[in-house]
Scaffold this active site. Sequence first.
Site, PDB file in Angstrom:
ATOM      1  N   HIS A 136       0.620  -1.124  -0.076  1.00  0.00           N
ATOM      2  CA  HIS A 136       0.023  -0.045  -0.040  1.00  0.00           C
ATOM      3  C   HIS A 136       0.906   1.242   0.046  1.00  0.00           C
ATOM      4  O   HIS A 136       0.356   2.440  -0.167  1.00  0.00           O
ATOM      5  CB  HIS A 136      -0.950  -0.071   1.132  1.00  0.00           C
ATOM      6  CG  HIS A 136      -1.962  -1.107   1.138  1.00  0.00           C
ATOM      7  ND1 HIS A 136      -2.834  -1.131   0.047  1.00  0.00           N
ATOM      8  CD2 HIS A 136      -2.267  -1.994   1.929  1.00  0.00           C
ATOM      9  CE1 HIS A 136      -3.747  -2.159   0.221  1.00  0.00           C
ATOM     10  NE2 HIS A 136      -3.363  -2.678   1.518  1.00  0.00           N
ATOM     11  N   ARG A 156       6.709  -5.717   3.745  1.00  0.00           N
ATOM     12  CA  ARG A 156       5.601  -5.952   3.555  1.00  0.00           C
ATOM     13  C   ARG A 156       5.340  -6.341   1.983  1.00  0.00           C
ATOM     14  O   ARG A 156       5.642  -5.168   1.368  1.00  0.00           O
ATOM     15  CB  ARG A 156       4.394  -5.289   4.069  1.00  0.00           C
ATOM     16  CG  ARG A 156       2.992  -5.960   4.276  1.00  0.00           C
ATOM     17  CD  ARG A 156       2.234  -5.730   3.117  1.00  0.00           C
ATOM     18  NE  ARG A 156       1.653  -4.349   3.332  1.00  0.00           N
ATOM     19  CZ  ARG A 156       0.345  -4.110   4.157  1.00  0.00           C
ATOM     20  NH1 ARG A 156      -0.180  -5.083   4.929  1.00  0.00           N
ATOM     21  NH2 ARG A 156      -0.044  -2.793   4.104  1.00  0.00           N
ATOM     22  N   GLU A 197      -5.917 -11.753   7.544  1.00  0.00           N
ATOM     23  CA  GLU A 197      -6.609 -10.100   7.250  1.00  0.00           C
ATOM     24  C   GLU A 197      -7.968 -10.645   6.664  1.00  0.00           C
ATOM     25  O   GLU A 197      -8.665  -9.715   6.411  1.00  0.00           O
ATOM     26  CB  GLU A 197      -5.691  -9.220   6.393  1.00  0.00           C
ATOM     27  CG  GLU A 197      -5.131  -9.848   5.316  1.00  0.00           C
ATOM     28  CD  GLU A 197      -4.158  -9.105   4.533  1.00  0.00           C
ATOM     29  OE1 GLU A 197      -4.205  -7.733   4.884  1.00  0.00           O
ATOM     30  OE2 GLU A 197      -3.492  -9.405   3.734  1.00  0.00           O
ATOM     31  N   ASP A 247      -7.834  -4.471   7.776  1.00  0.00           N
ATOM     32  CA  ASP A 247      -8.757  -5.283   6.724  1.00  0.00           C
ATOM     33  C   ASP A 247      -9.590  -6.470   7.486  1.00  0.00           C
ATOM     34  O   ASP A 247     -10.708  -6.979   7.045  1.00  0.00           O
ATOM     35  CB  ASP A 247      -7.670  -6.179   5.836  1.00  0.00           C
ATOM     36  CG  ASP A 247      -7.378  -5.038   4.631  1.00  0.00           C
ATOM     37  OD1 ASP A 247      -8.048  -4.299   4.250  1.00  0.00           O
ATOM     38  OD2 ASP A 247      -6.068  -5.189   4.311  1.00  0.00           O
TER      39      ASP A 247
END
Length: 257
Positions: free
Chosen positions: A48, A73, A152, A178
Site C-alpha cells: 500500500h 511487507r 486479514e 482489513d
Amino acid sequence: MASAQFDLRTRLASGEPFLFSWMTVPSPLLAGQVARLPFDGVCLDMQHGMIGFPDAVGMIAAINAAARPALVRSLWNDAATPGQCFDAGAKCVIAPMVNTRAQAELLVRAAKYPPMGSRSWGGYTAQQAAGLTPAEYLREANRMSMVFAMVETAEALENVEAIAATPGLDGLFVGPSDLSIALSKGAGIDKTGKETLAAMQKVAAAAKKNGLVAGAFGGSAEVIKSYLGLGFTFIAAAVDVDLMQWGAAELNRALRV
C-alpha cells in the site's frame, strides 16, 4: 568469517516487544533517517506504500547500514518477492492474503532454501551485508530469513490453526484494519473493537501453540498497548507520514504556547 548481521530470530525469541516503524515513502535517504529513530526495525510497505523493488534495494541497504533489521511487507503472496527481498538484504518478509494452509506452504517454499523450500540461489547482496561466504550464507539463510503470513480475512481466520501449523513459517501478522472490515462485512474499521480483539486472541493462541511469533499492525500507542496485552510482540508502531504529521502538530502546539 564472522557475521555482523542483526540476528532477528534470536531477538524475537526473547519474547520482548519488538516495535518497528513502517515506511510508505520511497526514499533511501529517508529510510536511513527512520532507521535511526528509537524503534527496533523498519518495515517497507510494498503493498500500500509507493515503494517498488528498485526503491527497496537502496532503502534496505540504508536500514542495514544503521544496524537495524529491514523488514518488507510484500505486494502480495507471490513466489518471486520473498527471495528477491532476502537477496537484497531484508531480514523478514510479511506476505498479505495468505488465506489457506496451501497458500502458506507456497509462501514458505518461496522464502526458504531446500530442503525446507525452493528459493533460488543468488543472494549476493545479502551475503555481503551479512559478512558471510556463500557456503556460510547457504547454511544460515533459512534461519536468518523470517517469513510471516498475514491474517486479514474471514477465510484466513477460519483457517488460522492450519496456517499456523505450516512447517517453516515463522510468524503470523494480523492486518487489523482489513480483518475488521471483513468481520463487519464492510461496515467499518475498528482495530480495537470487541470482535476484532476476539479474532486477534485466536490468532495469538494459534501462534503460541505452534511456536510462531505473533505480529500485528498497531499504528498508535493505544492500539499497541491493546495488542501487547493480547500476547502480540512484533508490532508495527508508526507510519512515516504519521510521524511527520505528529511532529508538525506538536511543533505548532509548542509555538502557540
